[in-house]
Design an enzyme around this catalytic site. Sequence first.
Site, PDB file in Angstrom:
ATOM      1  CG  ASP A 167      -1.314   0.907   8.615  1.00 32.62           C
ATOM      2  OD1 ASP A 167      -2.009   1.781   9.169  1.00 32.62           O
ATOM      3  OD2 ASP A 167      -0.175   1.123   8.168  1.00 32.62           O
ATOM      4  N   GLY A 200       9.197  -0.621   5.562  1.00 32.22           N
ATOM      5  CA  GLY A 200       9.373   0.273   4.411  1.00 32.22           C
ATOM      6  C   GLY A 200       8.277   1.308   4.261  1.00 32.22           C
ATOM      7  CE  LYS A 211       0.805   1.393   4.473  1.00 32.60           C
ATOM      8  NZ  LYS A 211       1.585   2.599   4.816  1.00 32.60           N
TER       9      LYS A 211
END
EC number: 2.7.1.148
Length: 302
Positions: free
Chosen positions: A152, A113, A27
């Site tokens: 998330d 990341g 994402k």
Amino acid sequence: MKTHQFSTALFSDYKQGDSFNFPCPAKLNLFLYINGRRTDGYHELQTLFQFLDYGDWLSIKVRNDGKIRLTPEIPDLKTEDNLIYRAAKLLQQKTACRLGADLHLDKVLPMGGGVGGGSSNAATALVALNYLWKTGLSVNELAELGLKLGADVPIFVHGKAAFAEGVGEKITYCEPPEKWYAVIKPNVSISTAKVFSEPDLTRDTKKKPLEQLLQQEYTNDCEKVVRKLYPEVEELLRWLVKYAPSRLTGSGACVFAEFADEQSAQTVFNLKSKQFSGFVAQGLNVSPLHKMLEQLNRQNHG
């Protein structure tokens, strides 16, 4: 799996013998604003999530003995602490399911990341095992379980591009343009906790309605601090922004530039320094995981 670009996978790639292969898409946070800090230490955010046509594969084979096995092992991480393992255990406990699974992760997304690798893995484990074990939980019930694993995870469980507010629990489905992105990771590991505890971090961006946020230029409130703390990110963004609108995703370390087409994205990506890793992918408003499940359900009921 042969490809990590899900749209090029064949339907036959999804099932091999008794194993199913499920996508774990990356994402991007197309924008991220920090509106305040709560008394419990969490930050109030407004952010726009979009999936990418690129990511990890999670292979699952159902077991009848209730055991959960996960390969390969990640150095310095106990299997019991792995989000995939924890997701499987949570679903077992919630539903009193007596089935187990052999799980194998084919990983390409960078850890830490800012592209949601671990959260996506956990969400795919929940959604896929709910399907394979026939445990029958609704998307909202799965998202509630996912929230225990990370802020998330629910976005990936819902499987639609979304605007998230608060500490990420208020979700509005959204359809931003599905642009092409060059996503590049500098050789640094960024601590989200460090970024969010930094005194210089902007924490008072005024909340705005979604319609207004979609019309204005997209930015990321973490970027200024990350650029200051990590010169590699500063250097990379300064180079990338010469070619296209570019910014940080999440709290980093990945940065991305947006393009109208694949060729433009690939051309700039090919110019990057060899020391950096990354990929080119199109933004998607529906998760490849959910597209796959639709196909499986159609086949089963066809």
